[in-house]
Design a protein around this motif. Structure first.
Motif, short mmCIF file in Angstrom:
data_model
loop_
_atom_site.label_atom_id
_atom_site.label_comp_id
_atom_site.label_asym_id
_atom_site.label_seq_id
_atom_site.Cartn_x
_atom_site.Cartn_y
_atom_site.Cartn_z
N SER A 36 0.79 -1.24 0.00
CA SER A 36 0.00 0.00 0.00
C SER A 36 0.82 1.28 0.00
O SER A 36 0.33 2.33 0.40
CB SER A 36 -0.98 0.02 1.19
OG SER A 36 -1.84 -1.09 1.16
N TYR A 37 2.07 1.22 -0.45
CA TYR A 37 2.86 2.43 -0.61
C TYR A 37 2.70 2.96 -2.04
O TYR A 37 2.45 2.20 -2.97
CB TYR A 37 4.34 2.16 -0.33
CG TYR A 37 4.63 1.79 1.10
CD1 TYR A 37 4.62 2.75 2.10
CD2 TYR A 37 4.92 0.47 1.45
CE1 TYR A 37 4.88 2.41 3.42
CE2 TYR A 37 5.20 0.12 2.77
CZ TYR A 37 5.16 1.10 3.75
OH TYR A 37 5.43 0.75 5.06
N THR A 38 2.88 4.25 -2.18
CA THR A 38 2.97 4.88 -3.50
C THR A 38 4.45 5.02 -3.84
O THR A 38 5.24 5.41 -2.98
CB THR A 38 2.30 6.27 -3.49
OG1 THR A 38 0.92 6.12 -3.13
CG2 THR A 38 2.41 6.94 -4.84
N VAL A 39 4.82 4.68 -5.07
CA VAL A 39 6.24 4.59 -5.41
C VAL A 39 6.55 5.36 -6.68
O VAL A 39 5.86 5.22 -7.70
CB VAL A 39 6.67 3.12 -5.59
CG1 VAL A 39 8.16 3.04 -5.91
CG2 VAL A 39 6.33 2.30 -4.35
N ASP A 40 7.60 6.18 -6.64
CA ASP A 40 8.22 6.78 -7.81
C ASP A 40 9.70 6.39 -7.79
O ASP A 40 10.22 5.99 -6.75
CB ASP A 40 8.08 8.30 -7.81
CG ASP A 40 6.65 8.74 -8.08
OD1 ASP A 40 5.94 8.05 -8.83
OD2 ASP A 40 6.24 9.78 -7.52
N TYR A 41 10.36 6.55 -8.93
CA TYR A 41 11.77 6.17 -8.96
C TYR A 41 12.53 6.96 -10.03
O TYR A 41 11.95 7.58 -10.92
CB TYR A 41 11.92 4.67 -9.22
CG TYR A 41 11.52 4.21 -10.61
CD1 TYR A 41 12.43 4.23 -11.67
CD2 TYR A 41 10.22 3.77 -10.87
CE1 TYR A 41 12.07 3.82 -12.94
CE2 TYR A 41 9.84 3.36 -12.13
CZ TYR A 41 10.77 3.39 -13.17
OH TYR A 41 10.40 2.99 -14.43
N ALA A 42 13.84 6.92 -9.90
CA ALA A 42 14.75 7.46 -10.92
C ALA A 42 15.94 6.52 -11.02
O ALA A 42 16.36 5.91 -10.03
CB ALA A 42 15.21 8.87 -10.56
N LEU A 43 16.47 6.42 -12.23
CA LEU A 43 17.64 5.56 -12.47
C LEU A 43 18.95 6.32 -12.27
O LEU A 43 20.01 5.69 -12.20
CB LEU A 43 17.59 4.99 -13.89
CG LEU A 43 16.44 4.02 -14.17
CD1 LEU A 43 16.31 3.78 -15.66
CD2 LEU A 43 16.66 2.70 -13.43
N ASP A 44 18.86 7.64 -12.19
CA ASP A 44 20.06 8.47 -12.11
C ASP A 44 19.69 9.77 -11.40
O ASP A 44 18.61 10.33 -11.66
CB ASP A 44 20.57 8.76 -13.53
CG ASP A 44 21.93 9.42 -13.54
OD1 ASP A 44 22.07 10.50 -12.92
OD2 ASP A 44 22.86 8.89 -14.16
N PRO A 45 20.54 10.28 -10.52
CA PRO A 45 20.24 11.57 -9.88
C PRO A 45 19.98 12.68 -10.88
O PRO A 45 19.23 13.63 -10.59
CB PRO A 45 21.49 11.84 -9.05
CG PRO A 45 22.06 10.49 -8.76
CD PRO A 45 21.78 9.69 -9.99
N ALA A 46 20.58 12.59 -12.08
CA ALA A 46 20.38 13.63 -13.09
C ALA A 46 18.93 13.70 -13.56
O ALA A 46 18.51 14.72 -14.12
CB ALA A 46 21.31 13.38 -14.28
#
Length: 224
Positions: A27-37
């Motif tokens: 039940s968490y909402t998740v976003d992501y990035a593959l690189d800090p840029a």
């Protein structure tokens, strides 16, 4: 902990997908990035409740990125890394990580440590800030001075709380806009001008003007 927002920063897409599925099932909402840029403005991370970050990313070290953002990001940051030596763990914790989880990990233990950090953060965020004769109450979204009190909306208080916790730092309108939930990030920046105006009007009821307009740069908290 339903609905809490978690951000994953890791350059392994397959690992992110597996971790995201685990978090979504809980039940968490998740976003992501593959690189800090890929993160246009790291202040955006304050909109999340917790950040999970790898150390060994191709473009940059997670350790270096944490050093860059730690003073501005007040949410729990957990390293998840295959580097499992004692010195690696100590270094990660010493530069500001709230926890360090080694790969491979047990899913139940990971979830338990995430819940623990979220509970701790909630207690810390339910805070009162006292500046001279001014009292800011985060739970009630109120400011009190000389027995007078004013009430703020959620977004008003988000801006004022962030400014008050970072005195003398000047924030651009763009940086402040990214702090707000439920706001289209393509909105015109005059939305921030309106919020600052509303804050000043309310603080005038307390006889103070704590937010300074730095011409051509942005706004900062000046009541100390």
């Amino acid at each position: 902990m339903d609905g809490k927002k978690i951000f994953i920063l890791d350059d392994n897409l397959e690992f992110i997908k597996t971790l995201r599925d685990l978090l979504l099932m809980n039940s968490y909402t998740v976003d992501y990035a593959l690189d800090p840029a890929e993160i246009d403005d790291y202040l955006e991370l304050n909109r999340y409740d917790l950040i999970l970050m790898d150390i060994m990313m191709e473009s940059t070290s997670g350790l270096d990125y944490l050093k860059l953002i730690r003073s501005e990001i007040k949410r729990p940051i957990l390293f998840i890394s295959a580097r499992d030596q004692k010195n690696d763990i100590l270094e990660g914790l010493d530069i500001g990580a709230d926890d360090y989880i080694t790969k491979p990990f047990d899913n139940d233990l990971l979830l338990a440590r995430i819940r623990s950090q979220l509970r701790r953060d909630q207690l810390q965020r339910s805070a009162v800030l006292e500046i001279k004769d001014l009292r800011l109450d985060e739970d009630r979204r109120q400011a009190v001075r000389e027995e007078k009190r004013v009430q703020f909306s959620k977004n008003e208080f988000t801006l004022l709380w962030h400014l008050a916790n970072h005195p003398q730092k000047t924030y651009t309108k763009e940086e402040l806009l990214y702090l707000l939930d439920g706001v289209d990030k393509d909105s015109e920046l005059r939305l921030i001008v309106q919020y600052i105006y509303q804050l000043r009007m309310k603080f005038s009821e307390l006889g103070i003007d704590p937010i300074e307009n730095i011409w051509g740069r942005g706004y900062r908290w000046s009541y100390q």
